[in-house]
Write an enzyme that holds these catalytic residues in place. Structure first.
Site, PDB file in Angstrom:
ATOM      1  N   ASP A 234       0.821  -1.206   0.000  1.00  0.00           N
ATOM      2  CA  ASP A 234       0.000   0.000   0.000  1.00  0.00           C
ATOM      3  C   ASP A 234       0.868   1.274   0.000  1.00  0.00           C
ATOM      4  OD1 ASP A 234      -2.650   1.181   0.349  1.00  0.00           O
ATOM      5  OD2 ASP A 234      -1.951   1.775   2.336  1.00  0.00           O
TER       6      ASP A 234
ATOM      7  N   GLU B  39       1.833   0.228  -4.689  1.00  0.00           N
ATOM      8  CA  GLU B  39       0.837   1.221  -5.122  1.00  0.00           C
ATOM      9  C   GLU B  39       1.574   2.536  -5.397  1.00  0.00           C
ATOM     10  OE1 GLU B  39      -3.273   3.421  -3.680  1.00  0.00           O
ATOM     11  OE2 GLU B  39      -1.731   2.918  -2.237  1.00  0.00           O
TER      12      GLU B  39
END
Ligand code: CA
Length: 624
Positions: free
Chosen positions: A337, A366
């Protein structure tokens, strides 16, 4: 005599009672409070023999520590400012699988904690993922509720479940496991669930990104053992599992924050400072030091304290956690993330540590930047970054392509700068990427508008068919967001909760509500089209490994081909709302025969004429 017997009996009773109280008192003086141990066990025979064992309990930092075995050596004992922690660093190089005791001693009090070094599993695990895969992103709470009894779990802070947009809806691992037949039949090959670790937060805990225990799957999803069973079942269905991990921040109710080892475990001295989200500053040669500092050290939101990955104790804790899940649950990949928000150097070392243990493993970060220059600088091997500053991250997310796919197909393609011409232009810049095959490509995800922004879009059929065709035949690792295959619509301007609808799959029949006619004709058509292409793509090495060649737009049509050995797939796409007759002479390099089968319709297409008739927004996928 009777009285005397009674008197002796009384003395015996008193002695016994008093004695047992004394024993208990001395035991309580010797006992130490409960200690949480993370990781709770480890493995022998790891590439890296060094292990951090975190002990957390009241006053544990005051204890002397020793081990009951000579096979495991203590490298160092670290006592953070908070005496409720003790970090034990050991070397397992000489240790075989087995159990030993960690012995804690505080004055006369002692405690023995059994610790396992397990043998490693040699089954097919940690497979990695690549362009031969299609990843299916789903949000467990919003996917399928397979067990209503765990929707609310006593003792956790969020005490209700409902169908409100930001509430817990109740989806779980039981629902995901029940869906494996459906997913395998659809033709995807890997599943990326958003985080499943415990989020014991008072509200909006459903999304999973505010982790309060890195070593436990949330009981509302079914708990850790249900997760391991899910991974095993997915493997039996021929599907890989990618675990969503969050190293940048944790939930504010995580014990690591509420009773933190030291203030330098979190950025900005463990005090909330908002990040600007301006992560382009991190690869911008002109950026001010304060902008750079704010991008990584500012917190994502106040409820998610920002880990200081430059603290080696923090980074070791996180690195080991990722390896623990790979080894224990047998996952095949990681999605990390908010990747650029974490410290770049520390994360590069993490990538190397994971690959040292699992050479075939893949990690996707990400990397939410709007342009290819920005995204490419986060990929391993980027030529745009200074020597010694390689991110070591194998796979990055193609957010620029997502933006283009979401807008280009609403436009009438011209030969220069509208519609599909913009995709052509973007792909012509792929030299910026160190490895274009390791771009995760997608139409949407849980943080964006759904590709179908609303159900009223008249052109959903053409628009979606062209988008999914591009997604599944261009370079990269395609990712679908659950419900894409049913044309599920969602608009971010109405809030994140509404982008994350429940999936209409009946856990009892394990089929989506396709037969129940609850779906519109558009959804049914979208599903059929997607499934057909996914099943065709699966195992198709011309697409996953083939070279890529494309033509500048003419007549509003985009033509490109994938080739491997003597096999070729050529895609012809009309990007206009006008029928077209495309002159074929120019495309001889990618039309090697006078006819070919169209994958979408199964019909034979003749290519020996002057021009090829194409209908409005037509697509041909020609196999040679
Ligand atoms: Ca449930």
């Amino acid at each position: 005599m009777k009285n005397r017997h009674f008197y002796l009996f009384l003395v015996w009773v008193c002695f016994t009672l008093f004695g047992s109280v004394l024993v208990r008192a001395s035991e309580s003086r010797r006992a130490l409070p409960a200690v949480k141990v993370q990781p709770a066990f480890w493995w022998s025979g790891m590439h890296n023999p060094h292990l951090q064992i975190m002990l957390y309990g009241e006053g544990v930092g005051h204890c002397e520590v020793s081990l009951s075995t000579d096979a495991v050596a203590i490298d160092s004992v670290v006592r953070p400012a908070n005496a409720n922690y003790l970090l034990l660093y050991v070397n397992t190089a000489e240790a075989r699988a087995g159990r030993f005791d960690i012995v804690l001693r505080d004055g006369k009090k002692t405690k023995r904690i059994a610790y396992d070094l397990r043998p490693r599993d040699t089954k097919t695990r940690a497979q990695g993922f690549d362009a031969s895969d299609v990843v299916y992103l789903l949000m467990p709470d919003r996917f399928v509720n397979g067990d209503r009894s765990n929707d609310v779990v006593k003792g956790l802070k969020e005490t209700t479940a409902s169908q409100e947009p930001d509430a817990r809806h109740g989806g779980d691992l039981a629902g995901m496991t029940a869906s494996l037949d459906y997913l395998a039949d659809l033709g995807i090959t890997a599943i990326w669930p958003t985080p499943l670790l415990t989020n014991d937060m008072p509200s909006t805990s459903y999304h999973g990104y505010a982790i309060t225990d890195y070593y436990e799957i949330d009981p509302r999803f079914g708990g850790t053992e249900a997760y391991c069973r899910f991974v095993d079942e997915a493997h039996r269905h021929g599907l890989k599992v990618i675990q969503d991990m969050v190293f940048n921040h944790c939930g504010a109710d995580n014990f690591l924050f509420t009773d933190r080892p030291a203030d330098d475990w979190f950025n900005c001295g463990s005090r909330y400072v908002q990040t600007s989200y301006r992560i382009s500053a991190l690869t911008d040669a002109y950026a001010s030091a304060s902008d750079r500092h704010n991008a990584t050290d500012g917190w994502f939101v106040e409820a998610m304290p920002d880990f200081n990955q430059r603290n080696p104790h923090v980074m070791t804790y996180l690195t080991q956690n990722s390896i623990w899940w790979i080894e224990y649950a047998g996952i095949d990949g990681i999605r990390q993330d908010t990747y650029p928000y974490a410290d770049r150097r520390a994360m590069a070392e993490w990538n190397k540590a994971v690959r040292a243990e699992y050479p075939h493993f893949n990690i996707v970060g990400e990397t939410w930047l709007g342009h290819n220059v920005g995204v490419s600088q986060w990929q391993k091997g980027s030529k745009l970054v200074a020597q010694g500053d390689d991110s070591e991250l194998p796979t990055v997310m193609d957010f620029p392509l997502m933006g283009l796919l979401g807008s280009c197909l609403d436009e009438e393609t011209n030969d220069w700068d509208r519609g599909l011409a913009r995709i052509y232009e973007y792909l012509s810049q792929d030299a910026v990427y160190a490895d274009p095959a390791h771009l995760l490509t997608f139409l949407d995800n849980h943080d964006t508008d759904r590709f179908a922004r609303n159900n009223e879009q008249a052109d959903i059929k053409h628009r979606y068919r062209q988008a999914i065709t591009l997604l599944l035949t261009l370079r990269g690792i395609p990712q679908l967001y659950y419900g894409d295959e049913l044309a599920m619509a969602g608009n971010k301007s109405r809030g994140d909760g509404l982008l994350r609808q429940n999936f209409p799959l009946d856990p009892a029949t394990t089929k989506p509500a396709l037969e129940g006619e609850k779906l519109t004709a558009t959804a049914r058509e979208t599903y059929d089209f997607t499934r057909r292409l996914l099943r065709w793509r699966k195992g198709n090495t011309t697409i996953s490994e083939g070279t890529f060649k494309h033509y500048a737009i003419q007549h509003g049509c985009y033509v490109y081909a994938r080739q491997k050995g003597d096999k070729m797939v050529t895609i012809i796409m009309n990007g206009t709302n006008q029928p077209s007759c495309l002159p074929l002479k120019r495309y001889a390099e990618v039309l090697p025969k006078s006819e070919a089968i169209d994958v979408i319709t199964g019909r034979t297409v003749k290519l020996d004429g002057e021009c090829l008739q194409l209908g409005v927004r037509d697509i041909l996928i020609l196999e040679f």
